[in-house]
Design a protein around this motif. Structure first.
Motif, PDB file in Angstrom:
ATOM      1  N   GLY A   1       0.793  -1.218   0.000  1.00  0.00           N
ATOM      2  CA  GLY A   1       0.000   0.000   0.000  1.00  0.00           C
ATOM      3  C   GLY A   1       0.823   1.264   0.000  1.00  0.00           C
ATOM      4  O   GLY A   1       1.811   1.389  -0.735  1.00  0.00           O
ATOM      5  N   PHE A   2       0.423   2.207   0.866  1.00  0.00           N
ATOM      6  CA  PHE A   2       1.029   3.536   0.910  1.00  0.00           C
ATOM      7  C   PHE A   2       1.697   3.777   2.266  1.00  0.00           C
ATOM      8  O   PHE A   2       1.369   3.118   3.250  1.00  0.00           O
ATOM      9  N   PRO A   3       2.610   4.751   2.338  1.00  0.00           N
ATOM     10  CA  PRO A   3       3.150   5.129   3.650  1.00  0.00           C
ATOM     11  C   PRO A   3       2.026   5.641   4.546  1.00  0.00           C
ATOM     12  O   PRO A   3       1.100   6.315   4.071  1.00  0.00           O
ATOM     13  N   ILE A   4       2.080   5.308   5.831  1.00  0.00           N
ATOM     14  CA  ILE A   4       1.062   5.788   6.755  1.00  0.00           C
ATOM     15  C   ILE A   4       1.206   7.308   6.906  1.00  0.00           C
ATOM     16  O   ILE A   4       2.247   7.879   6.577  1.00  0.00           O
ATOM     17  N   PRO A   5       0.154   7.997   7.371  1.00  0.00           N
ATOM     18  CA  PRO A   5       0.205   9.460   7.471  1.00  0.00           C
ATOM     19  C   PRO A   5       1.439   9.961   8.218  1.00  0.00           C
ATOM     20  O   PRO A   5       1.774   9.466   9.294  1.00  0.00           O
ATOM     21  N   GLY A   6       2.120  10.939   7.620  1.00  0.00           N
ATOM     22  CA  GLY A   6       3.294  11.527   8.255  1.00  0.00           C
ATOM     23  C   GLY A   6       4.602  10.853   7.929  1.00  0.00           C
ATOM     24  O   GLY A   6       5.650  11.251   8.431  1.00  0.00           O
ATOM     25  N   THR A   7       4.563   9.817   7.086  1.00  0.00           N
ATOM     26  CA  THR A   7       5.775   9.059   6.731  1.00  0.00           C
ATOM     27  C   THR A   7       6.090   9.241   5.257  1.00  0.00           C
ATOM     28  O   THR A   7       5.190   9.304   4.423  1.00  0.00           O
ATOM     29  N   ASP A   8       7.381   9.318   4.945  1.00  0.00           N
ATOM     30  CA  ASP A   8       7.801   9.375   3.548  1.00  0.00           C
ATOM     31  C   ASP A   8       8.642   8.143   3.239  1.00  0.00           C
ATOM     32  O   ASP A   8       9.429   7.678   4.074  1.00  0.00           O
ATOM     33  N   VAL A   9       8.469   7.611   2.043  1.00  0.00           N
ATOM     34  CA  VAL A   9       9.244   6.464   1.560  1.00  0.00           C
ATOM     35  C   VAL A   9       9.876   6.826   0.234  1.00  0.00           C
ATOM     36  O   VAL A   9       9.225   7.406  -0.640  1.00  0.00           O
TER      37      VAL A   9
END
Length: 578
Positions: free
Chosen positions: A395-403
């Protein structure tokens, strides 16, 4: 760090891209719940319950005892326990004393535990009153800084009738003997005041937990995780998760105040288990079912199915092998497990068919997540709606996280979308670093665009729609039933056998546990040992999930020109055979 909105047309509707209000110590989770819901049940164990007010009172007394026995802010205190109801009381008590929890696997051998106690400099250890666990602890504290041992017996945490019958029938675990200078848990609670010391915590800087991991190199080292590493992850989870709480209702955030019951099947010495059950239950004022051994019963996992039917948990965090065990259980149709609304899967990829079968059986939705010990643990999660999740991705990075996907050679160049590279993480959940290991920290952290990123050692890519997929591992780590096994850790133990000259350990595919450990051994000239003897040696010297399922004795093991064992060549051989 200024976070960029994650580029995807499928970001979950209503979910914020960032979270705030996570700058608080972990102890507030329990204290807030005890203030808002004092009479609500927190822990359930063998039908006995403890309220938030009771758990808070005991944790305050433990903090008082620790302070009275010389524990100061920053000191390390070890927990060597399975999922029993004393665990959350001890955990929060240690933090209230300003100390650092060192959570240890209760099935570790004395040598494995000794390494963690020695390296962390732990001064006190809590262990279970048990013929094996206590004996291991007594042996493990030799030549360490441990000055105090506190023994936890489950009798006082059982319903009165069960405690009486258990004592009469000898069913309550108890060590063969207790050392005279060791303390009993119930006695220290009874004789200590419910007044924790006045401690000031800097949530961003102060370490809350030290959890041992092989990281990307396989050498066990302590990951220092701050209070904010966890509180941020919890706030992000509450923002991201959406569940349908009422029949034909709309998906919404997790409800608070005793609506939910969490099933504690994952061990709390592990980052995944402690954050997504013990701490999330406290955060939401929910019930927490203590399950010391999810495999108990005949056939295995029967007892936990009985618990699900009786106590009706609504949320379960598990590794794929537990979902497999549930769906393939021969008695599954005899149990009602439809109370489950949501499940969190992590630790290894979840097979799509297992996901489908489990959801069909329960009506629950499974959130597939990705994380590491060093990230407390959550990094990414599939969207909480079946319409937009992509099974097989994380999926996607959780809120507040960057990948970012960075090149595997230097970790300094960002790869285009669709191309593989090493997954790098930036966010408030990323650890301070490895305890006393500046060399290891230098290997795993990179400055990128003014922010600090953690190199995970996992290879993956981001597709055109923004979904992240793991395609390989840069490191040789083996994942057995969701738990990390580092080849070097197993090899180092095998090298202590007097007949072993050279050894190599690899992970091979396994339907039951995802991967299994296989060891290849070359014997010293003139030495003689059987595979059965080596298996017994492994049983005596390493935790069960680390032990090789297969051992092959060879005349030669492939090595490079400089003498480095070629694990990849061995894996390729096995792949060719199969």
């Amino acid at each position: 760090m200024t976070l960029i909105k994650w580029e995807t047309p499928f970001w979950p509707e209503g979910v914020a891209h960032d979270v705030t209000d996570y700058n608080y110590p972990l102890t507030e989770l329990l204290d807030n719940a005890a203030r808002k819901y004092p009479e609500k049940v927190y822990t359930i164990f063998n039908d006995a319950t403890r309220t938030f007010a009771q758990v808070k009172d005991t944790s305050d007394r433990i903090a008082n005892f620790l302070a009275g026995h010389g524990i100061k802010k920053g000191d390390r205190v070890a927990i060597f326990l399975p999922n029993i109801p004393q665990f959350p009381e001890i955990f929060f008590g240690i933090l209230k004393a300003g100390a650092v929890c060192v959570n240890c696997n209760p099935v570790y051998t004395p040598a494995e535990l000794n390494h963690q106690l020695s390296d962390s400099g732990a001064k006190i250890v809590f262990c279970m009153d048990h013929p094996v666990f206590y004996k291991s602890a007594v042996k493990a504290i030799e030549d360490t800084d441990v000055e105090t041992v506190i023994i936890c017996n489950i009798k006082s945490y059982l319903p009165k009738l069960k405690a009486i019958l258990g004592s009469l029938l000898g069913k309550i675990p108890k060590a063969d003997h207790h050392e005279p200078n060791h303390f009993m848990f119930d006695e220290i609670v009874a004789t200590s005041a419910p007044t924790p010391p006045a401690i000031t915590i800097n949530p961003h800087e102060d370490t809350a937990l030290m959890l041992y991991t092989g990281g990307t190199t396989g050498v066990p080292k302590g990951a220092e995780l701050t209070h904010v590493n966890f509180t941020y992850d919890l706030e992000a989870a509450v923002e991201y998760f959406r569940l349908v709480h009422d029949k034909n209702g709309k998906a919404e955030k997790l409800r608070y105040g005793g609506f939910h019951t969490f099933l504690g099947v994952l061990p709390w010495y592990h980052v995944f288990g402690i954050n997504s059950t013990l701490l999330l239950a406290a955060k939401t004022g929910s019930r927490l079912i203590c399950v010391p051994d999810p495999r108990a019963g005949n056939p295995p996992f029967t007892e936990v199915l009985t618990i699900v039917q009786k106590h009706k948990p609504t949320f379960m965090t598990a590794v794929p092998t537990i979902f497999v065990a549930f769906t393939n259980h021969p008695l599954i149709d005899k149990f009602d497990i439809s109370s489950l609304m949501g499940c969190l899967s992590g630790g290894a990829p979840l097979p799509p068919e297992v996901c489908r079968q489990f959801e069909d059986k329960t009506g629950a939705i499974i959130f597939e997540a990705y994380g590491l010990t060093e990230t407390a643990p959550a990094v990414c999660c599939n969207p909480p709606f079946k319409e937009t999740r992509k099974i097989g991705s994380i999926g996607f990075p959780i809120p507040g996280t960057d990948v970012k996907i960075l090149d595997t050679e230097t970790g300094t160049k960002e790869m285009p979308r669709g191309e593989d590279g090493e997954i790098a993480v930036c966010g408030p959940q990323v650890m301070k670093g490895y305890w006393k290991r500046p060399d290891a920290n230098e290997e795993v952290f990179r400055e990128f665009e003014g922010s600090r990123y953690f190199l995970t050692g996992d290879i993956g890519n981001i597709d055109a729609d923004g979904y992240i997929t793991i395609t390989d591992r840069k490191k040789d780590m083996i994942i057995v039933s969701g738990f990390n096994v580092y080849p070097r850790d197993v090899e180092d133990i095998l090298y202590t056998h007097p007949a072993v000259e050279l050894t190599a350990v690899v992970g091979l595919p396994d339907k039951r546990s995802g991967e299994m450990v296989k060891a290849y051994v070359k014997l010293k000239d003139g030495a003689s040992v059987t595979i059965e003897e080596l298996m017994q040696f492994c049983k005596e010297n390493m935790a069960g999930y680390k032990r090789p399922r297969e051992i092959e004795i060879r005349d030669e093991i492939p090595v490079s020109n400089v003498g480095k064992v070629l694990r990849r060549a061995l894996r390729d051989e096995e792949a060719a055979k199969s």
